[in-house]
Scaffold this motif. Structure first.
Motif, PDB file in Angstrom:
ATOM      1  N   TYR A 149       0.818  -1.210   0.000  1.00 28.26           N
ATOM      2  CA  TYR A 149       0.000   0.000   0.000  1.00 28.26           C
ATOM      3  C   TYR A 149       0.857   1.266   0.000  1.00 28.26           C
ATOM      4  O   TYR A 149       0.407   2.324  -0.432  1.00 28.26           O
ATOM      5  N   LYS A 150       2.098   1.133   0.476  1.00 30.36           N
ATOM      6  CA  LYS A 150       3.008   2.280   0.405  1.00 30.36           C
ATOM      7  C   LYS A 150       3.362   2.577  -1.053  1.00 30.36           C
ATOM      8  O   LYS A 150       3.432   3.737  -1.467  1.00 30.36           O
ATOM      9  N   THR A 151       3.566   1.500  -1.849  1.00 27.78           N
ATOM     10  CA  THR A 151       3.821   1.715  -3.283  1.00 27.78           C
ATOM     11  C   THR A 151       2.590   2.348  -3.937  1.00 27.78           C
ATOM     12  O   THR A 151       2.719   3.186  -4.827  1.00 27.78           O
ATOM     13  N   ASP A 152       1.400   1.946  -3.478  1.00 25.99           N
ATOM     14  CA  ASP A 152       0.169   2.560  -3.989  1.00 25.99           C
ATOM     15  C   ASP A 152       0.129   4.049  -3.666  1.00 25.99           C
ATOM     16  O   ASP A 152      -0.315   4.860  -4.481  1.00 25.99           O
ATOM     17  N   LEU A 153       0.582   4.384  -2.465  1.00 21.69           N
ATOM     18  CA  LEU A 153       0.564   5.783  -2.039  1.00 21.69           C
ATOM     19  C   LEU A 153       1.442   6.631  -2.951  1.00 21.69           C
ATOM     20  O   LEU A 153       1.040   7.710  -3.400  1.00 21.69           O
ATOM     21  N   PHE A 154       2.641   6.110  -3.260  1.00 19.47           N
ATOM     22  CA  PHE A 154       3.543   6.839  -4.153  1.00 19.47           C
ATOM     23  C   PHE A 154       2.976   6.924  -5.571  1.00 19.47           C
ATOM     24  O   PHE A 154       3.041   7.966  -6.224  1.00 19.47           O
ATOM     25  N   SER A 155       2.413   5.793  -6.033  1.00 20.08           N
ATOM     26  CA  SER A 155       1.875   5.789  -7.398  1.00 20.08           C
ATOM     27  C   SER A 155       0.650   6.700  -7.501  1.00 20.08           C
ATOM     28  O   SER A 155       0.461   7.390  -8.509  1.00 20.08           O
ATOM     29  N   ASN A 156      -0.173   6.744  -6.435  1.00 23.21           N
ATOM     30  CA  ASN A 156      -1.330   7.653  -6.432  1.00 23.21           C
ATOM     31  C   ASN A 156      -0.876   9.110  -6.496  1.00 23.21           C
ATOM     32  O   ASN A 156      -1.479   9.937  -7.195  1.00 23.21           O
ATOM     33  N   TYR A 188      10.004  -3.134  -9.106  1.00 23.38           N
ATOM     34  CA  TYR A 188      11.188  -3.040  -8.255  1.00 23.38           C
ATOM     35  C   TYR A 188      10.815  -3.274  -6.788  1.00 23.38           C
ATOM     36  O   TYR A 188      11.554  -3.921  -6.035  1.00 23.38           O
ATOM     37  N   SER A 189       9.659  -2.759  -6.366  1.00 21.05           N
ATOM     38  CA  SER A 189       9.213  -2.912  -4.977  1.00 21.05           C
ATOM     39  C   SER A 189       8.820  -4.352  -4.662  1.00 21.05           C
ATOM     40  O   SER A 189       8.909  -4.796  -3.511  1.00 21.05           O
ATOM     41  N   ALA A 190       8.365  -5.091  -5.681  1.00 18.49           N
ATOM     42  CA  ALA A 190       7.886  -6.462  -5.461  1.00 18.49           C
ATOM     43  C   ALA A 190       9.029  -7.450  -5.257  1.00 18.49           C
ATOM     44  O   ALA A 190       8.864  -8.465  -4.567  1.00 18.49           O
ATOM     45  N   LEU A 191      10.190  -7.165  -5.848  1.00 19.83           N
ATOM     46  CA  LEU A 191      11.308  -8.124  -5.807  1.00 19.83           C
ATOM     47  C   LEU A 191      11.735  -8.514  -4.390  1.00 19.83           C
ATOM     48  O   LEU A 191      11.895  -9.709  -4.105  1.00 19.83           O
ATOM     49  N   PRO A 192      11.944  -7.554  -3.458  1.00 18.65           N
ATOM     50  CA  PRO A 192      12.359  -7.949  -2.102  1.00 18.65           C
ATOM     51  C   PRO A 192      11.315  -8.817  -1.391  1.00 18.65           C
ATOM     52  O   PRO A 192      11.678  -9.717  -0.636  1.00 18.65           O
ATOM     53  N   ILE A 193      10.024  -8.529  -1.634  1.00 20.23           N
ATOM     54  CA  ILE A 193       8.964  -9.310  -0.996  1.00 20.23           C
ATOM     55  C   ILE A 193       9.022 -10.751  -1.467  1.00 20.23           C
ATOM     56  O   ILE A 193       8.981 -11.696  -0.672  1.00 20.23           O
ATOM     57  N   VAL A 194       9.131 -10.943  -2.780  1.00 21.87           N
ATOM     58  CA  VAL A 194       9.179 -12.292  -3.352  1.00 21.87           C
ATOM     59  C   VAL A 194      10.444 -13.014  -2.890  1.00 21.87           C
ATOM     60  O   VAL A 194      10.402 -14.192  -2.500  1.00 21.87           O
ATOM     61  N   LYS A 195      11.576 -12.308  -2.917  1.00 25.49           N
ATOM     62  CA  LYS A 195      12.849 -12.922  -2.531  1.00 25.49           C
ATOM     63  C   LYS A 195      12.810 -13.406  -1.092  1.00 25.49           C
ATOM     64  O   LYS A 195      13.192 -14.549  -0.798  1.00 25.49           O
TER      65      LYS A 195
END
Length: 298
Positions: A149-156, A188-195
């Motif tokens: 949701y933080k990535t959503d905040l930046f994208s919004n 880019y934000s998704a990579l650390p979560i998946v890793k």
């Protein structure tokens, strides 16, 4: 209901409101950025629903079928969430490129701006709440949700900026260019979560500093001669520690067991935020070399 599950219910509620607002305005305006944000919110809703299910089952006690519990549902949920973020990034990228090719104009700019302002306010409040719960519970799923949701905040915020610039300048190319930027940021934000989720599913050991904390504790235990075969892993909010403790051959099994229990309790106190499971093997002498030879032989 656990506090982590309440957090996912809040996430689902927010996502439902945002999907409705953004989808209507996204379709009406033809804005790739707004439509991409709507799709992302729809995926947020799906992910939060899955997280609610995962958190509900991850804390179930071990049973005949799952002898070690279901703690790995938490990293699995994080991997699913990261994968969905990546997929939505690819979709946003595709939509942005198509708009650049087709040169579709953006309409209903004022309505779009109002919706994005509301989205930023609502999402910002949710991020603060999820961060609070993540720090309090140390839960990987909530931490991943907060980051999502933080990535959503930046994208919004970026979408709002783009809409404002289009409104002032009339340059339609701003919308798809921003859409591409959002897609790259999301991926880019998704990579650390998946890793992190995959490593946890593969039973990666604890971080080096945490392993050092365990070693320091064992090194300072005067009632054991030494130790070996220390191994660690983590499954969501559960930590597993296994170690062989070596005693003097004259120590009785009872006394060794009492010392082992004390050490297990100390190990659990090292990680108060987690549920720690320990397996302590009591050795009357250092048999590490013998066991290593047997392992090579087999």
């Amino acid at each position: 209901m656990r506090i982590e599950q309440k957090a996912t219910v809040a996430s689902m509620s927010v996502a439902t409101v945002l999907v409705t607002l953004k989808m209507v305005i996204g379709v009406m305006s033809g804005s790739v950025a707004v439509l991409a944000s709507a799709i992302d919110s729809l995926l947020d809703l799906t992910v939060s629903a899955f997280n609610f299910f995962a958190l509900g089952h991850a804390q179930k006690e071990p049973d005949d079928k799952f002898n070690f519990g279901r703690g790995k549902l938490e990293p699995l949920a994080a991997v699913v969430e990261g994968t969905i973020i990546s997929m939505s990034a690819i979709f946003v990228l595709y939509q942005a490129i198509m708009k650049m090719v087709n040169k579709t104009p953006t309409q209903h700019l004022q309505e779009s701006i109002v919706v994005m302002v509301l989205s930023i306010i609502i999402t910002g409040a949710l991020v603060l709440f999820l961060n609070y719960i993540a720090k309090k519970t140390k839960n990987m799923v909530i931490r991943a949700d907060a980051l999502h949701y933080k990535t959503d905040l930046f994208s919004n915020g970026a979408v709002l900026l783009a809409l404002g610039l289009i409104s002032m300048t009339g340059i339609e190319l701003i919308d798809p260019i921003l859409g591409i930027g959002i897609a790259v940021y999301m991926f880019y934000s998704a990579l650390p979560i998946v890793k992190e989720g995959i490593l946890m599913l593969l039973d990666v050991s604890l971080e080096e500093e945490e392993v050092e904390k365990i070693k320091d504790l064992l090194d300072n235990e005067k009632e054991i001669t030494t130790y070996h075969f220390l191994s660690t892993r983590q499954a969501g909010s559960h930590i597993y520690i296994s170690v062989h403790l070596v005693f003097n051959v004259t120590v009785t099994l009872y006394d060794a067991h009492v010392v082992g229990d004390k050490i297990e309790l100390k190990l659990k106190k090292l990680f108060p935020e987690y549920k720690v499971h320990t397996i302590v093997h009591l050795d009357p002498y250092d048999d590490s070399e013998i066991n290593e030879i047997e392992d090579e032989y087999h």
